[in-house]
Scaffold this active site. Structure first.
Site, mmCIF file in Angstrom:
data_model
loop_
_atom_site.group_PDB
_atom_site.id
_atom_site.type_symbol
_atom_site.label_atom_id
_atom_site.label_comp_id
_atom_site.label_asym_id
_atom_site.label_seq_id
_atom_site.Cartn_x
_atom_site.Cartn_y
_atom_site.Cartn_z
ATOM 1 N N ASP A 1 23.515 -29.503 10.324
ATOM 2 C CA ASP A 1 23.410 -30.759 9.858
ATOM 3 C C ASP A 1 22.810 -30.876 8.445
ATOM 4 O OD1 ASP A 1 24.677 -31.653 12.079
ATOM 5 O OD2 ASP A 1 22.836 -32.171 13.125
ATOM 6 N N ILE A 2 21.740 -30.364 8.339
ATOM 7 C CA ILE A 2 21.019 -30.566 7.133
ATOM 8 C C ILE A 2 21.347 -29.763 5.852
ATOM 9 C CG2 ILE A 2 18.866 -30.018 5.778
ATOM 10 C CD1 ILE A 2 17.427 -30.725 8.554
#
Length: 383
Positions: free
Chosen positions: A156-157
């Site tokens: 996600d990051i």
């Protein structure tokens, strides 16, 4: 995470949530979607961390009126960011081809797991699945038969960082041409592109714990205290000599069993025993300081509490910032890691309470009258 970065650097980010199904990360534990009668959607630490500096509106997106309100809001915005699977926005009538008709300058950022084309474009995915599919999980663990997943949403990051950069690039393009565009970001591709030189080794690259293919020793060693550890990387023989001096075993720098990296790898039992014997007598911070003073890369293994409460480097740089949340109270937020001298980012506001800004956003941004907002609220379209 993408819009957190943009908001930290000055963007007016409006978080649009379904009134009937708010962002599940508002609830704790957020992955379980626990929503009992006393569950407060405004106190989850993860949500409040990544949604600082944003405004919140809540709509009933299950109704035609709710979708109409959202379309009118989008018509007045510069950027739309969404990370549904590839079919969701199209089913809502909110795909890029549709929205560009009402806002030709719109920068439309899609962050699906697989992208919007290809045979798997409709797959549903989460950070763990894209980390696995992108090759990261294959490298984490102690060996090919002992693979472990990445414990947090690394995919996600990584995707959020890529999306933030793409958004800025698209806005620059729009400033030159007046035209928006669709950014089709695949989280799978973002992770795969993040794998770096690990891909060069081919199929023989397998998990190897904390070791390094050419540096030796590299590992994590137990220190004084409960569950205290020190990470050490020795990149060459000069650093090895410095380490031997620090631990009081200077003779090992010239010992034929340990004088070269290849020799040290063959004698890892001896190296680990000697280094571990030294680290067990010292606090991790003290051991790290001693090795760093002799040019040896080393650092204490820290958890979240230690980072926030004790790390002297982060404290000296003022990394953590205190803000007061209207429901959750005061707590420390991660700071802005990129420090520009002329246009520094900042944590201006704590995360928004669900629907706190619905009225003001629709009136200020979309130009709704107060009467229309009142009617929509009475009809249950707004929260």
């Amino acid at each position: 995470y993408c819009t957190k970065i943009l908001a930290d650097h000055g963007a007016d980010v409006i978080k649009v949530e379904s009134a009937g199904r708010p962002d599940p990360t508002r609830f704790a534990p957020f992955m379980h979607l626990s929503r009992g009668p006393h569950t407060d959607p405004n106190t989850n630490g993860y949500f409040n961390e990544v949604n600082r500096n944003k405004r919140s509106i809540a709509l009933d997106t299950r109704t035609a009126d709710g979708i109409t309100v959202l379309r009118e809001l989008i018509a007045h915005c510069d950027v739309l960011v969404e990370n549904f699977s590839s079919t969701v926005m199209r089913k809502l009538g909110l795909d890029y081809e549709e929205l560009r008709r009402i806002n030709p300058g719109l920068v439309y950022v899609s962050m699906s797991g697989m992208g919007h084309t290809g045979p798997r474009n409709g797959w549903v995915s989460y950070a763990d699945t894209v980390s696995a599919g992108g090759g990261l999980t294959a490298l984490t663990g102690w060996g090919p038969d002992d693979v472990v997943g990445v414990i947090y949403g690394h995919g996600d990051i990584v995707a959020g960082l890529q999306a933030a950069l793409a958004t800025v690039a698209a806005l620059e393009h729009r400033s030159l041409t007046g035209r928006g565009q669709h950014i089709d970001l695949s989280q799978l591709e973002a992770v795969a592109a993040h794998m770096g030189t690990s891909l060069l080794g081919g199929p023989e690259v397998t998990p190897a714990g904390n070791t390094h293919p050419s540096w030796s020793p590299q590992g994590v060693y137990r220190c004084l205290g409960a569950d205290r550890w020190l990470a050490v990387s020795v990149r060459d023989d000069t650093e090895w000599a410095g380490l031997c001096e620090v631990i009081g075993r200077p003779e090992l720098a010239t010992d034929e069993r340990t004088s070269t990296a290849d020799a040290r790898r063959d004698a890892m039992g001896l190296v680990d025993a000697v280094l571990g014997e030294w680290t067990r007598t010292l606090p991790a911070d003290v051991a790290a300081e001693a090795l760093q003073a002799h040019g040896v890369p080393a650092g204490a293994v820290q958890d979240g509490r230690e980072l926030v409460e004790h790390d002297p480097q982060l404290r000296a740089r003022g990394f953590y910032v205190r803000k007061e949340h209207p429901v959750a109270g005061a707590f420390l937020h991660e700071g802005v890691p990129i420090r520009l001298t002329r246009t520094p980012g900042a944590i201006r506001e704590a995360a928004p309470v669900l629907g706190a800004d619905t009225d003001v956003v629709l009136e200020e941004v979309a130009g709704f009258s107060a009467e229309r907002v009142r009617q929509l609220r009475e009809a249950g379209v707004l929260r």
